[in-house]
Design a protein around this motif. Structure first.
Motif, short mmCIF file in Angstrom:
data_model
loop_
_atom_site.label_atom_id
_atom_site.label_comp_id
_atom_site.label_asym_id
_atom_site.label_seq_id
_atom_site.Cartn_x
_atom_site.Cartn_y
_atom_site.Cartn_z
N MET A 170 -6.79 6.87 -10.11
CA MET A 170 -6.08 5.66 -10.55
C MET A 170 -4.58 5.80 -10.26
O MET A 170 -3.93 4.87 -9.77
CB MET A 170 -6.28 5.43 -12.04
CG MET A 170 -7.69 5.08 -12.46
SD MET A 170 -7.77 4.83 -14.26
CE MET A 170 -9.53 4.99 -14.55
N SER A 171 -4.04 6.98 -10.54
CA SER A 171 -2.61 7.22 -10.30
C SER A 171 -2.28 7.13 -8.83
O SER A 171 -1.21 6.63 -8.45
CB SER A 171 -2.22 8.60 -10.85
OG SER A 171 -2.47 8.69 -12.23
N ALA A 172 -3.20 7.60 -7.97
CA ALA A 172 -2.97 7.52 -6.53
C ALA A 172 -2.88 6.06 -6.07
O ALA A 172 -2.02 5.70 -5.25
CB ALA A 172 -4.09 8.24 -5.78
N ALA A 173 -3.76 5.21 -6.61
CA ALA A 173 -3.72 3.79 -6.25
C ALA A 173 -2.43 3.14 -6.73
O ALA A 173 -1.81 2.35 -6.01
CB ALA A 173 -4.93 3.07 -6.84
N VAL A 174 -2.01 3.48 -7.95
CA VAL A 174 -0.76 2.93 -8.49
C VAL A 174 0.44 3.41 -7.67
O VAL A 174 1.37 2.65 -7.39
CB VAL A 174 -0.60 3.31 -9.97
CG1 VAL A 174 0.79 2.95 -10.48
CG2 VAL A 174 -1.66 2.61 -10.81
N LEU A 175 0.40 4.67 -7.27
CA LEU A 175 1.48 5.22 -6.45
C LEU A 175 1.58 4.47 -5.12
O LEU A 175 2.68 4.16 -4.65
CB LEU A 175 1.24 6.71 -6.19
CG LEU A 175 2.29 7.42 -5.32
CD1 LEU A 175 3.67 7.36 -5.98
CD2 LEU A 175 1.87 8.88 -5.09
N LEU A 176 0.43 4.15 -4.54
CA LEU A 176 0.42 3.39 -3.29
C LEU A 176 1.05 2.01 -3.49
O LEU A 176 1.82 1.54 -2.64
CB LEU A 176 -1.02 3.25 -2.79
CG LEU A 176 -1.23 2.51 -1.47
CD1 LEU A 176 -0.48 3.21 -0.34
CD2 LEU A 176 -2.71 2.41 -1.15
N ILE A 177 0.75 1.39 -4.62
CA ILE A 177 1.35 0.08 -4.93
C ILE A 177 2.86 0.19 -5.01
O ILE A 177 3.60 -0.64 -4.45
CB ILE A 177 0.77 -0.47 -6.25
CG1 ILE A 177 -0.69 -0.88 -6.06
CG2 ILE A 177 1.59 -1.65 -6.77
CD1 ILE A 177 -1.40 -1.29 -7.33
#
Length: 329
Positions: free
Chosen positions: A72-79
């Protein structure tokens, strides 16, 4: 200098360095602040979980799932990479710009607060992985009275809000194509584990998966505001940017409104708007069909519009059935 640092600096050189106004910079700091608040709540829960396990409160049943805090954190970081570097932005002008910004900021703040409340509501039953604890209880109070998976629903709203407040199409695409499917997969894994728990079937039938149900005066006010935004966009000329905002807004309503036939009508008309926008490139006359969509929205405020009647009869959109028959196998 290590090879990792050199590679990171090289990647940073490839990214644009946009100039932010003071207002935009303030917004960016606010978005980042909410991210730190959510991160702090996760860290706190991990510490509580670790302390409970040291005291012997071990799970009775546990299943590893690929959707966890790290992914989840990886997806948020990408955002945030897209937002911080203004990659694939969309533009809006006039009142629609401030409507989009206001809606985005509201979703960010609401999503953040609701997420923290969800973690408080679930108490000792929080876990990074799907699990059942000894004497596990189905939490149906607090934030869980509004949705079955408020932690995931709040994160979805928060991510959508990030994209709207920053006017970033890439952030919205990551949310829709990556983050939401991740949340759905995780929620279904948890529900498969909880399915046999007493009372869960009734709870699942009465409470939505991610978002609170909107009905009554609140729903009417939101629908009226959405209609006003649509009419203004049509009158001033629908652009790619305004279409992004309208589509996001109506899809959110399509997953929140109650009864289900009303929600279905918003989802259906959202795709109609996209289709008309695409057809408008071939012939400008298609653009006037947008007024028909607006009229259907207005009619649906008080009566059953055609989409609602279709749902009452078929419980789905028969257009997809016709499309399937028309396409060669």
């Amino acid at each position: 200098m290590s090879r990792f640092t050199q590679a990171f600096n090289g990647l940073a050189e490839l990214l644009p360095r946009p100039e932010f106004t003071r207002f935009e910079l303030g917004t960016l700091y606010l978005l980042q602040l909410t991210a730190f608040v959510l991160l702090a709540s996760v860290v706190y829960k991990f510490r509580v979980k670790s302390r409970n396990e040291e005291l012997g409160q071990l799970p009775e049943k546990k299943r590893d799932h690929f959707v966890a805090t790290l992914t989840m954190s990886a997806a948020v970081l990408l955002i945030f990479i897209f937002i911080n570097n203004r990659l694939v932005p969309f533009t809006l002008g006039g009142p629609l710009k401030w409507a989009c910004y206001g809606a985005g900021l509201f979703l960010v703040l609401y999503g953040s607060a609701w997420h923290v409340w969800s973690k408080v509501s679930i108490g000792r039953f929080w876990s990074d992985q799907p699990e059942l604890q000894k004497e596990h209880e189905i939490v149906t109070s607090g934030a869980y009275a509004l949705a079955r998976h408020p932690m995931y629903g709040s994160l979805i709203l928060w991510c959508v809000g990030l994209g709207l407040a920053a006017f970033n199409l890439a952030a919205l695409l990551v949310t829709g194509l990556i983050f939401i499917p991740m949340m759905v997969a995780r929620a279904r894994a948890e529900e498969a584990m909880l399915a046999a728990s007493p009372g869960y079937e009734m709870y699942r039938n009465n409470v939505r998966m991610f978002f609170p149900s909107l009905s009554g005066p609140a729903a009417f006010s939101v629908k009226l505001a959405a209609l006003a935004a649509l009419v203004y966009a049509i009158a001033s000329g629908i652009t790619a940017g305004s279409l992004v905002f309208l589509l996001t807004l109506h899809l959110l309503l399509g997953n929140s409104l109650k009864p289900e036939k009303v929600a279905f009508s918003y989802r259906s008309k959202s795709f109609m708007l996209v289709l008309i926008f695409a057809l408008g490139g071939a012939w400008g006359g298609f653009y006037y069909l947008n007024w028909l969509i607006a009229a259907m929205f207005a009619y649906g405020l008080f009566f059953n519009c055609p989409c609602m009647l279709v749902y009452e009869k078929y419980q789905r959109c028969p257009c997809f059935d016709l499309l399937g028959k028309a396409c060669p196998k």
